[in-house]
Structure formats: structure tokens, C-alpha cells
Design a protein around this motif. Structure first.
Motif, PDB file in Angstrom:
ATOM      1  N   LEU A   1       0.811  -1.216   0.000  1.00  0.00           N
ATOM      2  CA  LEU A   1       0.000   0.000   0.000  1.00  0.00           C
ATOM      3  C   LEU A   1       0.846   1.269   0.000  1.00  0.00           C
ATOM      4  CD1 LEU A   1      -2.795  -0.995   2.560  1.00  0.00           C
ATOM      5  CD2 LEU A   1      -2.798  -1.239   0.074  1.00  0.00           C
ATOM      6  N   LYS A   2       2.122   1.152   0.353  1.00  0.00           N
ATOM      7  CA  LYS A   2       3.045   2.295   0.388  1.00  0.00           C
ATOM      8  C   LYS A   2       2.520   3.426   1.269  1.00  0.00           C
ATOM      9  CE  LYS A   2       5.633   0.248  -2.709  1.00  0.00           C
ATOM     10  NZ  LYS A   2       6.950  -0.338  -2.349  1.00  0.00           N
ATOM     11  N   GLU A   3       1.991   3.066   2.437  1.00  0.00           N
ATOM     12  CA  GLU A   3       1.470   4.091   3.351  1.00  0.00           C
ATOM     13  C   GLU A   3       2.633   4.844   4.008  1.00  0.00           C
ATOM     14  OE1 GLU A   3      -2.807   2.215   4.677  1.00  0.00           O
ATOM     15  OE2 GLU A   3      -1.050   1.699   5.855  1.00  0.00           O
ATOM     16  N   SER A   4       2.426   6.132   4.211  1.00  0.00           N
ATOM     17  CA  SER A   4       3.514   7.008   4.671  1.00  0.00           C
ATOM     18  C   SER A   4       3.274   7.553   6.072  1.00  0.00           C
ATOM     19  CB  SER A   4       3.674   8.182   3.694  1.00  0.00           C
ATOM     20  OG  SER A   4       2.458   8.905   3.571  1.00  0.00           O
ATOM     21  N   TYR A   5       2.578   6.825   6.912  1.00  0.00           N
ATOM     22  CA  TYR A   5       2.343   7.263   8.284  1.00  0.00           C
ATOM     23  C   TYR A   5       3.641   7.189   9.082  1.00  0.00           C
ATOM     24  CZ  TYR A   5       2.198   2.199   8.714  1.00  0.00           C
ATOM     25  OH  TYR A   5       2.503   0.872   8.621  1.00  0.00           O
ATOM     26  N   SER A   6       3.641   7.865  10.222  1.00  0.00           N
ATOM     27  CA  SER A   6       4.794   7.827  11.115  1.00  0.00           C
ATOM     28  C   SER A   6       4.688   6.611  12.038  1.00  0.00           C
ATOM     29  CB  SER A   6       4.854   9.111  11.958  1.00  0.00           C
ATOM     30  OG  SER A   6       5.818   8.992  12.983  1.00  0.00           O
ATOM     31  N   LYS A   7       5.753   5.827  12.114  1.00  0.00           N
ATOM     32  CA  LYS A   7       5.724   4.632  12.968  1.00  0.00           C
ATOM     33  C   LYS A   7       5.596   5.010  14.440  1.00  0.00           C
ATOM     34  CE  LYS A   7      10.730   4.154  13.585  1.00  0.00           C
ATOM     35  NZ  LYS A   7      11.894   3.254  13.484  1.00  0.00           N
TER      36      LYS A   7
ATOM     37  N   ALA B   1       4.128  12.564   5.991  1.00  0.00           N
ATOM     38  CA  ALA B   1       2.725  12.928   5.775  1.00  0.00           C
ATOM     39  C   ALA B   1       2.209  13.951   6.768  1.00  0.00           C
ATOM     40  CB  ALA B   1       1.852  11.675   5.819  1.00  0.00           C
ATOM     41  N   GLY B   2       3.067  14.471   7.636  1.00  0.00           N
ATOM     42  CA  GLY B   2       2.610  15.425   8.638  1.00  0.00           C
ATOM     43  C   GLY B   2       2.022  14.710   9.839  1.00  0.00           C
TER      44      GLY B   2
ATOM     45  N   CYS C   1       9.410  11.861  20.127  1.00  0.00           N
ATOM     46  CA  CYS C   1       9.881  11.406  18.810  1.00  0.00           C
ATOM     47  C   CYS C   1       9.023  11.988  17.688  1.00  0.00           C
ATOM     48  CB  CYS C   1       9.864   9.880  18.751  1.00  0.00           C
ATOM     49  SG  CYS C   1      11.060   9.076  19.830  1.00  0.00           S
ATOM     50  N   ILE C   2       7.710  12.041  17.899  1.00  0.00           N
ATOM     51  CA  ILE C   2       6.803  12.586  16.874  1.00  0.00           C
ATOM     52  C   ILE C   2       7.082  14.073  16.659  1.00  0.00           C
ATOM     53  CG2 ILE C   2       4.386  13.107  16.345  1.00  0.00           C
ATOM     54  CD1 ILE C   2       3.633  10.553  17.833  1.00  0.00           C
ATOM     55  N   LEU C   3       7.237  14.821  17.757  1.00  0.00           N
ATOM     56  CA  LEU C   3       7.471  16.260  17.648  1.00  0.00           C
ATOM     57  C   LEU C   3       8.829  16.566  17.022  1.00  0.00           C
ATOM     58  CD1 LEU C   3       6.053  17.434  21.109  1.00  0.00           C
ATOM     59  CD2 LEU C   3       4.955  17.570  18.864  1.00  0.00           C
ATOM     60  N   SER C   4       9.823  15.737  17.333  1.00  0.00           N
ATOM     61  CA  SER C   4      11.158  15.982  16.775  1.00  0.00           C
ATOM     62  C   SER C   4      11.221  15.700  15.278  1.00  0.00           C
ATOM     63  CB  SER C   4      12.193  15.119  17.502  1.00  0.00           C
ATOM     64  OG  SER C   4      11.908  13.732  17.326  1.00  0.00           O
TER      65      SER C   4
END
Length: 384
Positions: free
Chosen positions: A61-67, A256-257, A247-250
């Protein structure tokens, strides 16, 4: 009054003993072995489905979410589930809100474990930037030995030669099984980087992984606070929340934002990840950290089979034979009947009760053997 002869009295005692033996319950150790096997199978299935679903999400699916966002959502799920279970458990005194506040204020040990997991994620990132994926995969298999070694040092366990042999053959089997992946031309060619730094990072992560697994087991089984598995899960998830948030904020939310690129598959991944965290805690409660490692290793084989049949992944004769080695090693370790020696004992709580999380099932077998000792029965006859 007619006296009963000694011979008849002995016969009556033997008949009473036979009736008691017919109605005795199943030994606790037998139940523990069944629970261990069930947890091992469920955890292996969870790891397998999670791996295949993640490959489907990112490979097809090539999804670009943040792990990190997925991991954060999984921690929120664990907090909610753990809090719900705790709310339905009986409490000696105080309200549910006061109890949860107390858990949050006394979670320092779990916060340290959360920081270790965060450091492991950072070290993985550093290692993969400086060494090849093949080198990383080979070194990662040393987690099996570091977990067993820290178990010996921190919990004073003594494993039989059968178990050590099973662990070594397990490592060999996993390396042979994953050889088509780590020995490929693409995985051996790494980007330009510091090989010494990358190797040091992956080896440090391997050491931290073994330490964290045994530290978690020690806290669960020997801590004087006597918290149950759901309370410890709540504390661990609460401590992991700020780590993943940082980690998300950094990273600015990734490509994908913030919380972009999510789908139903992404939500399913987060749920599977949360379930994996809860199952890991159960595997440590009813078994030990090695049991968790065995389930994770077995999942490598099962997920590769699922990947082949559903996602057209590779499967060679060599992989099948190596998979047989892995499965045999897991069974050799799990069903080894050599008594496991350990001097570690749960600490007594304030009320004088011991923890229910003692996994030394050989103690139950010894007690049952003493009760069935014919010499004790003969001594009882002589006293009568």
C-alpha cells in the motif's frame, strides 16, 4: 468394646489414601505448562500477523504514516484497556481515581524501562544508517543469548545444557532461515557510514534488549509493591507515552505530517501492536523472558510462510529445513524436563502474602512428590 487389629487399621488407611488419590486435583505445574504453551502460541501468532500486516501496509500500500504515531496510539490503547481491567478489580480501600493516581506516582521503575525502549529505537536508527541490513539482522539474533545471560546474572537462574543447546541451535536456524534476506546483494551494500559506530550501536541495542526483558520480569515477579500485570502494563504504557510523543514532535510528524497517511490498516497495526505489548507481559507472568524470545523467533518462520502464500514472498528448500530447526529448538527448550534452578523468590508484601507470579513450577512437582513418598506413608502407619 472390640479392638481393631493393626492389620485392619493399615488396610483402612490404605483405602483412605487410595480414595484421596482418586480425587486429588490436577498438579499446578501441569496447568502452568498448558498456560505457557497457550501464551507462546498466541504471542507467536500475534507477532506473525503484525509482521505480515506491516509489510502489506508499507510494501504494497506504500502508506507514509509515522511509525512513532502508530506506537503512540498503541500505548493509548494499552492505557485504556489496562485501566478498564483495573477498574473492575476489587480494591481494599480508596476510589478508582485515587488508585490510578497512586499508580502514576509510583511508576518510576517502569519509566526507566520506557526510556530504555526509547534508547533502543534510537540505536536501531543509528545502526541502520551506518551498517548494512544484513549485518544488523545477524547481530540482532544475539538478543536470545543476552536475554539468557542476563537471566542468569540478575535472576540467578541455572539453565540445563539442553536449554543452552536449544538456544544455540535456534540462533543457527534463524540465521539460515533468513539467509536469503541478509545475504542478498542489496542488504550487504550499506550506505557510506561509520561501520564501527553502527556495529557498536546494534550491539548496545542487543545488550539493552536482554537487560530490559529481564528487568521487566524481575520487577513483575519480585517487587515488594505486589502490583498485578495490568497495573504494571498501565505504568509502562504511561511512561512510554511521552517518549513517543517527543519522537513525533522531533520528526515533525514524518513525511505525511502529524497523523497523516492513516488508514484502516494503520489502525489495525496499532491494535495488533498494543495486543503484542499485553501478550508480552502475560508471557513473562506465566513463563519468563526467554519464552517471549522464543515466540518472537518462531514468528519469523510463521510470518515468512504467510508472506510467501499471501504476499508472494520467497520460500526455498533451505528455508524450510532451517524452519524445521527453529521449531525443533523451540520444542527442545519448552519441553525440557530438567528442573530449572533459581534462588530468586518474590518478596513479601506488607500483608505477609507472597506474589502470585512465581514461575518456579518445579516446586509444585517437588511438593507433590513428597506427598506421594511411600516412606512417609509407612511412617504414618507406624505412628498409627
Amino acid at each position: 468394646m472390640q479392638k481393631t487389629s493393626p492389620t485392619r487399621r493399615n488396610q483402612e488407611v490404605e483405602q483412605s489414601a487410595d480414595m484421596a488419590s482418586d480425587t486429588k486435583p490436577m498438579p499446578i505445574s501441569g496447568n502452568l505448562k498448558l498456560i505457557k504453551l497457550a501464551v507462546l502460541c498466541v504471542l507467536c501468532l500475534q507477532n506473525s500477523f503484525f509482521t505480515v500486516l506491516r509489510r502489506y501496509s508499507q510494501g504494497f500500500l506504500k502508506e507514509s504514516y509515522s511509525k512513532h504515531e502508530v506506537l503512540l496510539f498503541g500505548e493509548v490503547v494499552k492505557i485504556i484497556v489496562s485501566a478498564y481491567v483495573i477498574s473492575n478489580q476489587p480494591r481494599a480501600s480508596g476510589s478508582f481515581a485515587s488508585h490510578m493516581k497512586e499508580l502514576a506516582m509510583t511508576a518510576q521503575k517502569m519509566f526507566m524501562l520506557s526510556l530504555i525502549y526509547g534508547m533502543m529505537n534510537i540505536l536501531s536508527y543509528v545502526a541502520l544508517r551506518n551498517v548494512s541490513a544484513g549485518t544488523f539482522a545477524v547481530c540482532a539474533q544475539l538478543k536470545i543469548l543476552t536475554t539468557a545471560s542476563f537471566s542468569t546474572l540478575m535472576l540467578n537462574r541455572r539453565y540445563s545444557w539442553t536449554k543452552w543447546r536449544a538456544l544455540f541451535t535456534l540462533i543457527i536456524g534463524v540465521l539460515l532461515f533468513s539467509q536469503p534476506f541478509w545475504n542478498s546483494e542489496e542488504s550487504l551494500n550499506s550506505a557510506e557510514g561509520n561501520v564501527v559506530l553502527g556495529t557498536a550501536a546494534v550491539l548496545t541495542e542487543v545488550l539493552l534488549s536482554g537487560f530490559a526483558s529481564i528487568y521487566f520480569e524481575k520487577v513483575i515477579k519480585t517487587d515488594s509493591e505486589q502490583l498485578n500485570i495490568w497495573e504494571r502494563n498501565f505504568q509502562l504504557a504511561l511512561g512510554s507515552f511521552p517518549v513517543y510523543l517527543v519522537c513525533i514532535l522531533s520528526n515533525g510528524g514524518g513525511e505525511a505530517g502529524y497523523f497523516g497517511g492513516w488508514s484502516k490498516v494503520t489502525f489495525a497495526l496499532a491494535i495488533f501492536g498494543a495486543a503484542g505489548g499485553l501478550l508480552v507481559a502475560l508471557s513473562i507472568k506465566y513463563g519468563d523472558a526467554i519464552l517471549k524470545t522464543l515466540a518472537t523467533t518462531g514468528a519469523i518462520v510463521l510470518s515468512s510462510l504467510m508472506d510467501h502464500f499471501f504476499l508472494d514472498g520467497p520460500l526455498t528448500i533451505g528455508m524450510v529445513l532451517a524452519g524445521c530447526i527453529v521449531v525443533t529448538s523451540i520444542f527442545d527448550y519448552t519441553f525440557d524436563k530438567t528442573p530449572q534452578q533459581s534462588v530468586i523468590q518474590p518478596k513479601a508484601a506488607a500483608n505477609g502474602k507472597f506474589s502470585e507470579l512465581n514461575d518456579n513450577s518445579s516446586h509444585d512437582e517437588e511438593v507433590q512428590g513428597l506427598l506421594n513418598d511411600p516412606r512417609l506413608a509407612e511412617k504414618k502407619k507406624v505412628e498409627d
